[in-house]
Every structure is written in C-alpha cells, then in structure tokens.
Enzyme design. Sequence first.
Site, short mmCIF file in Angstrom:
data_model
loop_
_atom_site.label_atom_id
_atom_site.label_comp_id
_atom_site.label_asym_id
_atom_site.label_seq_id
_atom_site.Cartn_x
_atom_site.Cartn_y
_atom_site.Cartn_z
CE LYS A 117 -4.58 0.60 0.53
NZ LYS A 117 -5.57 -0.38 0.08
CB THR A 169 -15.59 -2.93 -3.78
OG1 THR A 169 -14.48 -2.59 -4.61
CG2 THR A 169 -15.08 -3.24 -2.37
N GLY A 201 -21.69 4.96 5.63
CA GLY A 201 -20.92 5.46 4.48
C GLY A 201 -21.61 5.06 3.19
N GLY A 205 -20.33 2.08 -0.47
CA GLY A 205 -21.57 2.05 0.30
C GLY A 205 -22.80 2.35 -0.58
N GLY A 206 -22.67 3.27 -1.50
CA GLY A 206 -23.79 3.65 -2.39
C GLY A 206 -24.29 2.45 -3.21
C1 PPY Z 1 -7.70 -2.40 -1.88
O1 PPY Z 1 -8.47 -3.34 -2.09
O2 PPY Z 1 -7.64 -1.87 -0.75
C2 PPY Z 1 -6.82 -1.91 -2.97
O3 PPY Z 1 -5.90 -1.22 -2.70
C3 PPY Z 1 -7.19 -2.32 -4.33
C4 PPY Z 1 -6.13 -2.39 -5.38
C5 PPY Z 1 -4.99 -3.10 -5.24
C6 PPY Z 1 -4.07 -3.17 -6.26
C7 PPY Z 1 -4.31 -2.55 -7.44
C8 PPY Z 1 -5.48 -1.86 -7.58
C9 PPY Z 1 -6.38 -1.76 -6.56
#
Ligand code: PPY
Length: 354
Positions: free
Chosen positions: A83, A156, A186, A191-192
């Site tokens: 991240k 998602t 949210g 959330g939407g």
């Molecule tokens: C996450 O699901 O929290 C993400 O960061 C998603 C993601 C991971 C890698 C490439 C694009 C999006």
Amino acid sequence: MEEGRMESLMQSWDGEFVVSRHDAPTGAWIFISVHSTRRGPAGGGTRMKVYERPADALLDGQKLAASMTRKFAVAGMPYGGAKAVICLPKDFDAAGRDDLLRRYGELVRNLGGIYFTGPDVGTSSADMDLLSDIAGALVFGKSPAKGGLSDSGAITAAGVFAGCEVVAEQLFGSLSLQGRSVVVQGAGNVGGPLVRRLLAAGAMVSASDVNTAALDALGKHDSLKILRTEEVLKTPCDIFAPCALGGVLNEQTAASLPCKGISGAANNQLASEEAGNILQQRGVLYAPDFVVNLGGAMGLVSIETKGWAVPKAEQAVMDRVRVALREVFAIAAKQGCTTNQAAEEFAYLEAVAS
Ligand code: PPY
C-alpha cells in the site's frame, strides 16, 4: 512518546520493506509499504490524505499492506500485498498535487515492477491516468478512455453484498436478505452501490454519510431510511455494514453494537484483536474485512490484466467471497477462534497452497 515511533513501527512490522520519501517541494511524505512479494509482485492502492503525523501514515500503510497480502491470497491471485500512503501536510497547496503525483509515479516506475497500484482513499481514476503516463502497466483503475475500469466501487460492493448473504445464511439459515435490516455506514463509492443492491434484494436499509450529496444520490425508496451519523452505531439491525473509514470496531463499539452480524467494505475495521474477541463473546458474527472487500483488487486486476468483462468479474468476486467466507466461518466454529483469526489462517493456507 513520539520519539523513535518510526523505528519501532519498522521493527515490529512483519512486512518486507518500506520505501519512504520526503517530498521537499510539497512537504508530503510518501511511504510505499511492501508487505509480501512471496506470491508475486505486491499490489495496493495509493491513499492520499492529511495525517496528524507521518508515523500515523506509515502505520496505516503497513496495516493496509498486510491486509492486501491476505486479499490477494484469498482471491487466489499470484500477487503480494502493498500500500502506498501519501501523507499530505496540513497546509498542503492543491496546486502542487499533479507534480507530487508525477514524482510519486516516477518512484513507482523506478521500483521496476515489484509494486503496482490503483486508486484508494483520496485518489481517483484521473490520478491513475496521470500515473500511468509515467508508470504504465503498473497502474490499475484508469479511466475507461485510457482502457481502465475506472471505478471499482460497484464490484467491491458486489463482494460485500455476497458477504452479507453468507452472514445471513449463518445467522438465519438462508442467503436471502429479504426483510433483513441492514445499517450501512458510508454511502459513497462502495456504500452507495451496496445500498442499491440491498434494496433490490428486499432488505430494509438504513444509511448514513457525512456527505449529504452521497445520501441525496441514493434517491427515495420505501425501504430506505437515512440516519444521522451519531445514530449509526446505536441503531438495532441484523447486519451492520461499515463502508467508511477503518477502526470502527473498537472495544467500546464491539461491546455495544446492536447488530447480529457485520459485513462491510471498510479496510482494517477491527481496531484491536480484543475487539474481535468481544464480538465473538457476544455472538456477533464478523465477516472479516479483507475477505468481503477483496472485490476491488480482484475485480480491477482481473478486468485489466485478463480482459474479463465486468459481469464475469463481478460473478467471480461474489463466488470467491461466498466460498471463502463459508470456509472462514467453518474454521472459526471448529477451532473456537474469532472469525478474524480464522480468516488469517485461511489466507495463510491459501498462500502456501498455491
Ligand atoms: C484495496 O483493495 O484496498 C486496494 O488497494 C485495491 C487495489 C490493489 C491493487 C491494485 C489496484 C487496486
């Protein structure tokens, strides 16, 4: 107190490495936390926001990166977790934003493929377009004009919805959400679309958001009630779906939330291991965040690397969440551990199995 905090965060983290940079022109700090490259290149979104201190940003990134490792393992994909967090100074001048992103893009490019990224809190598909001009195929979630999916919110939400179904199945014996009450905290990007799916499935939904425009965008519906933000954690419901920021399940809320189960999109929902124990003791069924919210990463990467159509990816995400979450609940029941511990074990087993 604060002295040495960065050092202790680095010493106590179980991840591989953190690339850090102080961006002198803006005063921003960039931390790319690479948790694991064991299964392949490490991926994770780019989060950009103001933090109280750079160490807070580092800790956030480290935790989020560990969660990405688990998401990709549970998704069965050959990637590790990472991240990036861009920690903006309080007096950040937005005029410098694009140049900051370009310098960050160069850093991603220079890492040479060990790290790939996409959008996260505070970054958009337009930002991904800008980054992809520099870091090319290491950037996911570009706009459709650039060949990307753009918004991963809906996909998602499909996974989080499947999580709600499996929670209902465990609690009430059926996947159906007809007539079940769900509180969604949210109503934004994830959330939407989750609220819309729940309403379509016949659920009674209560939603809240700090941003009233997000609530307005939901429109009117007989089974939709809008809550004030201070009512969210006090409203009795079958399922609570946290889709805002992380850390919402702390020792106080875990002890008092008037719900039977939890399945939401936010990352790092548990503020502590103890909060998970408290939920377990109260018989509140927690669907671990990194299992039910893997749809963003799985969806974006599948669509943009394998050329899958959106409906195919959505179905694959829902199937994966259902199978994985049932297995996680079975492990927890068998071992008498928390669902979060069971999910960590499941992710670990998936990672070593492939
Ligand atoms: C996450 O699901 O929290 C993400 O960061 C998603 C993601 C991971 C890698 C490439 C694009 C999006």
